[in-house]
Write a protein that holds these residues in place. Structure first.
Motif, short mmCIF file in Angstrom:
data_model
loop_
_atom_site.label_atom_id
_atom_site.label_comp_id
_atom_site.label_asym_id
_atom_site.label_seq_id
_atom_site.Cartn_x
_atom_site.Cartn_y
_atom_site.Cartn_z
N GLY A 252 3.98 0.10 3.88
CA GLY A 252 2.90 1.00 3.75
C GLY A 252 3.60 2.59 3.29
O GLY A 252 2.99 3.43 2.88
N ASP A 253 4.86 2.77 3.59
CA ASP A 253 5.58 4.03 3.33
C ASP A 253 5.67 4.04 1.70
O ASP A 253 6.27 3.05 1.20
CB ASP A 253 6.86 4.02 4.17
CG ASP A 253 6.65 4.16 5.63
OD1 ASP A 253 5.59 4.43 5.80
OD2 ASP A 253 7.64 3.80 6.59
N GLU A 254 5.82 5.21 1.40
CA GLU A 254 6.24 5.66 0.02
C GLU A 254 7.94 5.70 0.32
O GLU A 254 8.28 6.52 1.11
CB GLU A 254 5.66 6.83 -0.61
CG GLU A 254 4.19 6.59 -0.82
CD GLU A 254 3.81 7.83 -1.41
OE1 GLU A 254 4.18 8.37 -2.13
OE2 GLU A 254 2.38 8.13 -1.14
N VAL A 255 8.61 5.31 -0.81
CA VAL A 255 10.10 5.20 -0.65
C VAL A 255 10.61 5.54 -1.93
O VAL A 255 9.88 5.44 -3.18
CB VAL A 255 10.51 3.96 -0.22
CG1 VAL A 255 10.32 3.63 1.32
CG2 VAL A 255 10.34 2.48 -1.11
N ARG A 256 11.73 6.07 -1.92
CA ARG A 256 12.47 6.47 -3.22
C ARG A 256 13.66 5.19 -3.20
O ARG A 256 14.20 4.96 -2.21
CB ARG A 256 13.19 7.58 -3.36
CG ARG A 256 13.94 7.99 -4.68
CD ARG A 256 14.21 9.51 -4.79
NE ARG A 256 13.12 10.25 -4.63
CZ ARG A 256 12.74 11.11 -3.59
NH1 ARG A 256 13.58 11.35 -2.69
NH2 ARG A 256 11.58 11.87 -3.78
N VAL A 257 13.75 4.50 -4.40
CA VAL A 257 14.61 3.29 -4.57
C VAL A 257 15.82 3.53 -5.50
O VAL A 257 15.42 3.73 -6.55
CB VAL A 257 13.87 2.04 -4.65
CG1 VAL A 257 14.81 0.65 -4.62
CG2 VAL A 257 12.69 1.70 -3.75
N TRP A 258 17.00 3.14 -5.02
CA TRP A 258 17.93 2.77 -5.96
C TRP A 258 18.26 1.35 -6.08
O TRP A 258 18.44 0.99 -4.92
CB TRP A 258 19.28 3.89 -5.72
CG TRP A 258 19.24 5.53 -5.53
CD1 TRP A 258 19.68 6.04 -6.63
CD2 TRP A 258 18.37 6.03 -4.43
NE1 TRP A 258 19.27 7.61 -6.04
CE2 TRP A 258 18.53 7.41 -5.05
CE3 TRP A 258 17.92 5.96 -3.42
CZ2 TRP A 258 18.01 8.51 -4.46
CZ3 TRP A 258 16.99 7.08 -2.68
CH2 TRP A 258 17.48 8.31 -3.41
N THR A 259 18.81 0.99 -7.25
CA THR A 259 19.26 -0.28 -7.35
C THR A 259 20.31 -0.44 -8.09
O THR A 259 20.76 0.59 -8.61
CB THR A 259 18.24 -1.13 -7.92
OG1 THR A 259 18.17 -0.78 -9.53
CG2 THR A 259 16.76 -1.01 -7.37
N THR A 260 20.97 -1.68 -8.41
CA THR A 260 22.26 -1.93 -9.25
C THR A 260 21.80 -1.92 -10.65
O THR A 260 22.75 -1.63 -11.47
CB THR A 260 22.73 -3.25 -8.99
OG1 THR A 260 21.85 -4.23 -9.18
CG2 THR A 260 23.32 -3.32 -7.79
#
Length: 115
Positions: free
Chosen positions: A87-95
């Motif tokens: 349910g949390d809003e997140v900022r995501v970094w990926t490869t």
């Protein structure tokens, strides 16, 4: 004439043999470990999303695009530390490398809860 033809045949055959005999690859100095290559991939902030599901090694997230369509991702989170719940809003970094599947699969390098 036969002697000349035989000599030409021998020269051609030897040239094929010599061309095929190059130096052997130096296997000791070859890098067969993919880790350094993967470390060169720069992690970048890809998107903000909402966590739909979470377990010990993956999270499932939903990203709402500009045309209001929802795209889901399953991201491997092994080896990264983050504090976010379903349910949390997140900022995501990926490869930046993804498997084309439904939902899309990839590897997260960083997950940060948006406050």
């Amino acid at each position: 004439m036969r002697r000349t033809l035989s000599l030409i045949s021998v020269v051609v055959l030897l040239s094929y043999v010599l061309v095929g005999c190059g130096t052997a690859p130096d296997h000791e100095n070859m890098n067969t470990n993919n880790e350094p290559i993967q470390n060169e991939v720069k992690a970048k902030e890809d998107f903000e999303a909402v966590i739909l599901a979470k377990d010990q090694s993956t999270i499932t997230i939903a990203v709402t695009t500009s045309d209001h369509a929802e795209q889901q991702y399953i991201l491997v989170t092994s080896g990264i530390n983050y504090h976010a719940e379903v349910g949390d809003e997140v900022r995501v970094w990926t490869t930046g490398m993804y498997e084309e599947s439904n939902p899309i699969q990839g590897v997260a390098t960083k997950v940060e809860r948006v406050k």
